[in-house]
Design a protein around this motif. Structure first.
Motif, PDB file in Angstrom:
ATOM      1  N   GLN A   1      17.289  64.581  71.828  1.00 41.96           N
ATOM      2  CA  GLN A   1      18.093  63.610  71.100  1.00 41.96           C
ATOM      3  C   GLN A   1      19.508  63.620  71.672  1.00 41.96           C
ATOM      4  O   GLN A   1      20.026  64.674  72.058  1.00 41.96           O
ATOM      5  N   ILE A   2      20.139  62.444  71.715  1.00 43.91           N
ATOM      6  CA  ILE A   2      21.540  62.348  72.106  1.00 43.91           C
ATOM      7  C   ILE A   2      22.320  61.812  70.912  1.00 43.91           C
ATOM      8  O   ILE A   2      21.965  60.777  70.333  1.00 43.91           O
ATOM      9  N   TYR A   3      23.396  62.534  70.547  1.00 44.90           N
ATOM     10  CA  TYR A   3      24.250  62.150  69.433  1.00 44.90           C
ATOM     11  C   TYR A   3      25.603  61.707  69.983  1.00 44.90           C
ATOM     12  O   TYR A   3      26.133  62.317  70.914  1.00 44.90           O
ATOM     13  N   MET A   4      26.180  60.662  69.388  1.00 50.06           N
ATOM     14  CA  MET A   4      27.488  60.167  69.814  1.00 50.06           C
ATOM     15  C   MET A   4      28.333  59.880  68.581  1.00 50.06           C
ATOM     16  O   MET A   4      27.857  59.276  67.610  1.00 50.06           O
ATOM     17  N   GLY A   5      29.597  60.292  68.615  1.00 44.08           N
ATOM     18  CA  GLY A   5      30.481  60.009  67.494  1.00 44.08           C
ATOM     19  C   GLY A   5      31.931  60.311  67.842  1.00 44.08           C
ATOM     20  O   GLY A   5      32.217  61.025  68.813  1.00 44.08           O
TER      21      GLY A   5
ATOM     22  N   VAL B   1      27.222  59.138  62.930  1.00 37.69           N
ATOM     23  CA  VAL B   1      26.914  59.353  64.345  1.00 37.69           C
ATOM     24  C   VAL B   1      25.842  58.367  64.778  1.00 37.69           C
ATOM     25  O   VAL B   1      25.045  57.884  63.959  1.00 37.69           O
ATOM     26  N   TYR B   2      25.855  58.062  66.061  1.00 40.71           N
ATOM     27  CA  TYR B   2      24.791  57.266  66.672  1.00 40.71           C
ATOM     28  C   TYR B   2      23.800  58.220  67.331  1.00 40.71           C
ATOM     29  O   TYR B   2      24.192  59.229  67.920  1.00 40.71           O
ATOM     30  N   VAL B   3      22.524  57.898  67.256  1.00 37.95           N
ATOM     31  CA  VAL B   3      21.483  58.792  67.769  1.00 37.95           C
ATOM     32  C   VAL B   3      20.484  57.984  68.583  1.00 37.95           C
ATOM     33  O   VAL B   3      20.156  56.842  68.234  1.00 37.95           O
ATOM     34  N   ARG B   4      20.015  58.563  69.662  1.00 39.58           N
ATOM     35  CA  ARG B   4      18.878  57.990  70.388  1.00 39.58           C
ATOM     36  C   ARG B   4      18.116  59.120  71.055  1.00 39.58           C
ATOM     37  O   ARG B   4      18.627  60.231  71.249  1.00 39.58           O
ATOM     38  N   LYS B   5      16.880  58.839  71.418  1.00 42.63           N
ATOM     39  CA  LYS B   5      16.055  59.812  72.119  1.00 42.63           C
ATOM     40  C   LYS B   5      16.415  59.814  73.597  1.00 42.63           C
ATOM     41  O   LYS B   5      16.767  58.783  74.171  1.00 42.63           O
TER      42      LYS B   5
ATOM     43  N   ILE C   1      30.757  49.805  74.183  1.00 44.89           N
ATOM     44  CA  ILE C   1      29.876  49.477  75.302  1.00 44.89           C
ATOM     45  C   ILE C   1      28.548  50.229  75.168  1.00 44.89           C
ATOM     46  O   ILE C   1      27.477  49.690  75.473  1.00 44.89           O
ATOM     47  N   LEU C   2      28.610  51.454  74.667  1.00 43.00           N
ATOM     48  CA  LEU C   2      27.426  52.295  74.614  1.00 43.00           C
ATOM     49  C   LEU C   2      26.569  52.086  73.369  1.00 43.00           C
ATOM     50  O   LEU C   2      25.358  52.331  73.409  1.00 43.00           O
ATOM     51  N   THR C   3      27.159  51.645  72.283  1.00 44.09           N
ATOM     52  CA  THR C   3      26.427  51.600  71.013  1.00 44.09           C
ATOM     53  C   THR C   3      25.174  50.727  71.007  1.00 44.09           C
ATOM     54  O   THR C   3      24.233  51.052  70.271  1.00 44.09           O
ATOM     55  N   PRO C   4      25.077  49.630  71.784  1.00 42.34           N
ATOM     56  CA  PRO C   4      23.836  48.844  71.725  1.00 42.34           C
ATOM     57  C   PRO C   4      22.577  49.615  72.096  1.00 42.34           C
ATOM     58  O   PRO C   4      21.480  49.246  71.684  1.00 42.34           O
TER      59      PRO C   4
END
Length: 222
Positions: free
Chosen positions: A86-90, A110-114, A9-12
């Motif tokens: 930065q926000i990292y998700m994994g 990992v997924y990253v976004r500002k 749900i969050l990855t987009p």
């Protein structure tokens, strides 16, 4: 929902997954983190990210409060780290815990976004929250932006709790998204409600456009 489904749900809203070695995550210590485990009663716990072990590459976390679940629940863990805008998700696993420091295996990708900073506007409306245990809570909005909001409620929420939210701005429309609680303020005298809850929102591009439209309509009506 399970961790993989919640992550989908969050990855987009994140960039394409990249190797953790190509990020700056392990070059600097410090940062806030939320760990979500497989325990059915776990709504997420707040941690401090202490950096990476120079030998094993393990991610090291220290809890900011007492952790109410056992180590076995962290054998599969969804990790969120906020560090220097930065926000990292994994997805990760707990290798071991020593002196209250949690050592988790580094995700290969990992997924990253500002992080975003959006000005919130005081707003009227309802927010319907669906908790992971299946219960629903109807609360009142206090303020709203495309990246976060706050609402009044008589029900308590744990920091880091993941919720499905349907946000209705009066005379403007509805925005549906996944939110995470970041703070709870207990109101004196329980008025107008017992608690003021702050949330962060993870919006897809379409959801963000919808949220910005709701804000624009609301501002025009002021």
């Amino acid at each position: 929902m399970d961790l993989a489904e919640y992550m989908r749900i969050l990855t987009p809203e994140f960039s394409t997954a990249i190797p953790i070695a190509e990020t700056e995550l392990c070059t600097k210590a410090g940062g806030a983190a939320v760990l979500l485990s497989t325990a059915t009663n776990d709504h997420g716990h707040l941690y401090r990210f202490e950096g990476c072990d120079p030998v094993t590459g393990d991610l090291i976390f220290t809890p900011t409060a007492e952790v109410s679940i056992g180590d076995d629940a962290y054998q599969r863990t969804l990790v969120f780290i906020e560090q220097e805008k930065q926000i990292y998700m994994g997805l990760s696993t707990l290798n071991y815990r020593y002196q209250n420091r949690y050592h988790l295996s580094p995700p290969s990708m990992v997924y990253v976004r500002k992080t975003r900073a959006n000005k919130r506007v005081t707003i009227e409306g309802d927010i319907l929250l669906r908790r992971l245990d299946g219960r629903t809570v109807l609360a009142r909005l206090n303020d709203f932006s495309p990246s976060g909001a706050s609402f009044y409620t008589d029900e308590s929420f744990a920091s880091g709790e993941a919720l499905l939210a349907e946000i209705e701005v009066l005379d403007c429309g509805v925005c549906e998204t996944v939110v995470t609680t970041v703070r709870q303020e207990n109101l004196p005298g329980g008025r107008p409600y017992r608690h003021l809850i702050g949330i962060k929102m993870q919006l897809t591009a379409d959801q963000r456009k919808k949220a910005e439209q709701l804000i624009s309509v609301k501002r025009l009506s002021l």
